[in-house]
Design a protein around this motif. Structure first.
Motif, short mmCIF file in Angstrom:
data_model
loop_
_atom_site.label_atom_id
_atom_site.label_comp_id
_atom_site.label_asym_id
_atom_site.label_seq_id
_atom_site.Cartn_x
_atom_site.Cartn_y
_atom_site.Cartn_z
N TYR A 216 0.84 -1.20 0.00
CA TYR A 216 0.00 0.00 0.00
C TYR A 216 0.87 1.26 0.00
O TYR A 216 1.85 1.35 0.74
CB TYR A 216 -0.91 0.03 1.23
N ASP A 226 -2.43 3.88 -5.01
CA ASP A 226 -2.09 2.54 -5.48
C ASP A 226 -2.50 2.34 -6.93
O ASP A 226 -1.78 1.73 -7.72
CB ASP A 226 -2.79 1.49 -4.61
N ILE A 257 3.05 -2.78 -4.47
CA ILE A 257 1.79 -2.04 -4.55
C ILE A 257 1.05 -2.39 -5.84
O ILE A 257 -0.16 -2.65 -5.84
CB ILE A 257 2.06 -0.53 -4.47
#
Length: 279
Positions: A216, A226, A257
């Motif tokens: 994240y 993201d 991510i």
């Protein structure tokens, strides 16, 4: 005289034929009319239902390519909301779009200065500018954090990614760039992917390492940042994907991510089913 329960319907004679008389009992006629009414009611109900569903959905209007609307499409997939993905067909021979021209001429795109994309909300408001649309949807789907500081930080990371795209355009190596030879473009491209882009991505890597967590960009949940990182690293033009991947190979956090976002059920389903496009 008693009223007969028989109703006669006479069919006019055609040339060269005799008149034909068809006898229908009143009860049968009533039944037939009732059935006809039910069919008509069902058809009208279905049409009204379809119209109501269409009016209650968002409508995203853009060309039949990924381009400036794909991040918004990913946001819809992430949010799990049905919408009308209204795509202007492009003639691959002439790169023209009659349906886009019609929408432009009719004033339907004026909120984006006669460009696309535009987002039409269920209440009939038309929103222009791709980034404004993205942020609107991100807020709607809870992807901008819980307060003003969260939103600012998420937006900060998204803008860092936009800086990378803008820098690539300024470098001037794309096939649409003018005033440079193919040899000059090849040299600029090499410089971008081997030096400039890795440097910029490294700086963003440092940011998300501090602001986010494993998978994240900010905090411990999926955010608009993201989605933008995924788009930068995984959804670039096919011709640039291999070089982009190599430029980001040392960015452990950014790659985590991007992978986390792509693994989302809604996003994965959309990516599997989305139409093929030129870019």
């Amino acid at each position: 005289m008693a009223v007969s329960d028989e109703v006669s319907a006479t069919t006019p004679a055609r040339s060269g034929t005799n008149s034909q008389v068809t006898q229908l009992s009143l009860p049968k006629l009533v039944i037939m009319m009732g059935r006809l009414g039910l069919v008509l009611f069902a058809s009208l109900s279905a049409a009204a239902s379809a119209l109501a569903t269409s009016a209650s959905q968002y409508r995203l209007r853009y060309f039949d390519i990924k381009g400036a609307a794909e991040t918004s499409r990913i946001l819809f997939a992430l949010g799990g909301e049905e919408y009308n993905d209204d795509r202007f067909a492009i003639d691959q021979a002439t790169f023209s779009s009659p349906t886009f021209q019609e929408a432009k001429d009719s004033g339907e795109l004026k909120m984006n200065l006669n460009k696309a994309p535009v987002l039409i909300t269920p209440s009939g408001v038309t929103v222009g500018q791709s980034k404004a649309i993205e942020r609107y949807l991100a807020r709607r789907f809870g992807l901008m954090g819980e307060n003003a500081e969260d939103e600012a930080m998420i937006d900060c990371v998204a803008e860092h990614c936009r800086d990378v795209k803008d820098a690539a355009m300024r470098k001037g190596f794309s096939k649409f760039a003018k005033g440079k030879t193919d040899e000059e473009k090849a040299e600029l491209r090499k410089e971008w992917f081997e030096s400039d882009m890795p440097t910029m991505l490294g700086k963003i890597e440092d940011v998300v390492t501090e602001t986010g967590s494993q998978g994240y960009a900010y905090g411990k949940s999926t955010s608009y940042a993201d989605v933008v990182i995924w788009a930068l690293l995984r959804d670039c033009m096919a011709a640039d994907l291999e070089d982009t991947t190599k430029a980001a190979e040392k960015c452990t956090a950014l790659n985590a991510i991007a992978e986390q976002l792509a693994a989302n059920d809604g996003v994965a389903k959309y990516l599997k089913e989305r139409p093929e496009s030129m870019w």
